[in-house]
Design a protein around this motif. Structure first.
Motif, PDB file in Angstrom:
ATOM      1  N   ASP A 290      47.707  67.518  40.936  1.00 33.13           N
ATOM      2  CA  ASP A 290      48.272  68.228  42.074  1.00 33.13           C
ATOM      3  C   ASP A 290      48.969  67.233  42.990  1.00 33.13           C
ATOM      4  O   ASP A 290      48.483  66.109  43.191  1.00 33.13           O
ATOM      5  CB  ASP A 290      47.173  68.938  42.861  1.00 33.13           C
ATOM      6  CG  ASP A 290      46.696  70.227  42.200  1.00 33.13           C
ATOM      7  OD1 ASP A 290      47.258  70.610  41.160  1.00 33.13           O
ATOM      8  OD2 ASP A 290      45.756  70.842  42.744  1.00 33.13           O
TER       9      ASP A 290
ATOM     10  N   ARG B 250      49.697  70.100  47.554  1.00 31.40           N
ATOM     11  CA  ARG B 250      50.263  70.785  46.375  1.00 31.40           C
ATOM     12  C   ARG B 250      51.792  70.888  46.483  1.00 31.40           C
ATOM     13  O   ARG B 250      52.381  71.927  46.267  1.00 31.40           O
ATOM     14  CB  ARG B 250      49.645  72.172  46.174  1.00 31.40           C
ATOM     15  CG  ARG B 250      48.184  72.145  45.788  1.00 31.40           C
ATOM     16  CD  ARG B 250      47.667  73.471  45.249  1.00 31.40           C
ATOM     17  NE  ARG B 250      48.442  74.634  45.607  1.00 31.40           N
ATOM     18  CZ  ARG B 250      48.289  75.331  46.737  1.00 31.40           C
ATOM     19  NH1 ARG B 250      47.363  74.990  47.619  1.00 31.40           N
ATOM     20  NH2 ARG B 250      49.049  76.371  46.978  1.00 31.40           N
TER      21      ARG B 250
ATOM     22  N   GLU C 288      54.364  72.086  42.528  1.00 28.09           N
ATOM     23  CA  GLU C 288      53.048  71.735  43.069  1.00 28.09           C
ATOM     24  C   GLU C 288      52.438  70.496  42.426  1.00 28.09           C
ATOM     25  O   GLU C 288      51.356  70.067  42.826  1.00 28.09           O
ATOM     26  CB  GLU C 288      52.078  72.917  42.904  1.00 28.09           C
ATOM     27  CG  GLU C 288      52.461  74.136  43.726  1.00 28.09           C
ATOM     28  CD  GLU C 288      51.353  75.179  43.760  1.00 28.09           C
ATOM     29  OE1 GLU C 288      50.374  75.024  43.001  1.00 28.09           O
ATOM     30  OE2 GLU C 288      51.460  76.125  44.556  1.00 28.09           O
TER      31      GLU C 288
END
Length: 461
Positions: free
Chosen positions: A389, A432, A26
């Protein structure tokens, strides 16, 4: 799962450079020199394209009740449409009804969104009932990751707060470090103008704009700024549309006051003339504050360049023309207020780059990086950097497209920008680390998006 984005031009708010981006699960794992030997499960070729942090739309209204109906996009359809347009995070407004608690309101919005969002999301809280209990509950909201509170100087009898109520909420914000967001229009005066127009038989949509003059937005903005100055609270003016309001914000910022403001694409591209379209077509453009005469647009673009306008959000609050906007036929005051836009914000603002109004770095700053910092998500969001992210957009800056309700993905039956040709288009979107848009296909799904518990505003001084 690893993904390598090769040959692209990484664009952050702070600079632009050629780099390959390695994604591991992610997170962004590394930025490396182009061509550096790396292996990954999937390779994305971004040659000739920008690699930018996913957009953050800090002002949306999914499933929002208004005037006996509710906005057309659900959290699933709205966040899916956002992903199509390169937005990977939204911050939606939980709407407190009078007589209810803030915490029960927050629980209700969690129930609406949980398991239904295609991208990550957070909440702001609308306070419509200021009392000892709700002021105390602001502290619990902050503990729950919701630390920005919207109030209204408009809509008497519904959301309207008196100056005294605003003062009390601002004192609590100062105490807790949270931010007050303000819909700044003089609702008391506006209601008088609306009543007078209707009494004179003036019910067409354009009257919505004529009865909400820019001077009353400027007055309310200045009043909110003075209340914030007295209390020491941070203030964020939402959906600023008028030069008079921007003048007040600029003056406050020049003195070092913690005053911030956003505008929206509709105020940069549309005008009062659109609300005067023949028949009832102008209803499609009814929102509050209303669209302004065209001369305000240049002032807003300048405010974006000078950072007196910090963010561009959408105020996405879509109501279908059929059956919803048409509730106000003959009486403009009954037209549900709001316009669709979450899908096209990144593209519309990119036209500012194309036309020389903004640099490409400023484009990223006002659509992603500043919202992340303003609302406590940075450096998790809003930047292409190791540890962030993997919310990444591969954006083709020269592709051409035409905006239309026939091709958009929002659950609304019209587009405010119907037929507008734009330069630039989303190619690939990662949320992500998951590819949710690629090859003209949606690969995401409801439930992928997670609730974001947010920290405090990083710009406070």
């Amino acid at each position: 799962m690893s993904i390598l984005i090769r040959n692209g031009l990484v664009v952050n708010a702070t600079g632009t450079h050629a780099a390959d981006v390695l994604v591991q699960d992610e997170k962004i794992a590394a930025l490396v020199t182009p061509g550096f030997p790396l292996e990954a499960d999937t390779v994305i070729d971004a040659a000739g394209k920008y690699v930018i942090p996913g957009g953050i739309d800090a002002h949306t209204h999914m499933e929002m009740p208004f005037g006996g109906t509710q906005s057309a996009d659900t959290f699933e359809t709205g966040t899916t449409a956002a992903a199509w347009g390169g937005t990977t995070t939204i911050i939606d407004f939980a709407v407190q009804a009078k007589g209810t608690s803030l915490l029960s309101t927050m629980d209700k919005w969690h129930e609406k969104a949980d398991g239904n969002c295609a991208i990550d999301y957070g909440f702001h809280m609308i306070i419509s009932d200021v009392n000892d209990a709700s002021l105390k509950e602001m502290e619990a909201c902050i503990e729950g990751g919701v630390n920005s509170f919207k109030m209204f100087m408009a809509y008497p009898g519904v959301f309207y707060a008196t100056d005294g109520e605003i003062l009390r909420a601002m004192q609590k914000a100062r105490e807790t470090g949270s931010t007050i967001m303000m819909h700044a229009e003089n609702g008391i005066a506006i209601d008088q103008l609306v009543a007078q127009a209707l009494a004179e038989g003036k019910g067409d949509p354009v009257q919505h704009g004529l009865t909400r003059p820019p001077e009353l937005e400027g007055e309310a903005t200045n009043r909110a700024i003075q209340l914030a100055k007295v209390t020491g609270a941070p203030l964020y003016i939402v959906h600023l549309s008028a030069a008079q309001a921007l003048d007040a914000v600029t003056a406050a910022r020049d003195t070092g006051q913690n005053v911030f403001a956003e505008t929206c694409p509709q105020y940069l591209y549309l005008s009062l003339e659109d609300m005067a379209r023949p028949g009832f077509e102008g209803a499609k453009f009814v929102a509050s504050p209303p669209l302004r005469p065209k001369e305000h647009q240049a002032t807003l673009w300048r405010g974006l360049r000078t950072n007196d306008l910090s963010i561009v959000s959408t105020d996405h609050c879509p109501f279908c023309f059929k059956d919803q906007k048409q509730l106000g036929v003959g009486d403009f005051s009954k037209i549900p207020n709001g316009m669709p836009g979450v899908e096209h914000r990144m593209d519309l603002l990119h036209q500012g780059v194309v036309k020389g109004e903004l640099t490409v770095n400023r484009w990223v700053e006002i659509t992603s990086t500043t919202p992340a910092r303003m609302f406590g998500l940075y450096p998790r969001k809003g930047v292409i950097a190791p540890g962030a992210d993997a919310d990444i957009v591969v954006y083709d800056p020269i592709a051409r497209q035409t905006i239309s309700s026939e091709t958009h993905h929002m659950a609304v039956d019209y587009s405010a920008y119907e037929g507008m040709e734009v330069t630039g288009k989303v190619d690939t979107v990662l949320s992500r680390g998951r590819v949710v848009i690629a090859d003209g296909t949606f690969h995401g799904g409801a439930g992928h998006g997670k609730f974001l518990s947010r920290e405090l505003n990083q710009y406070l001084i």
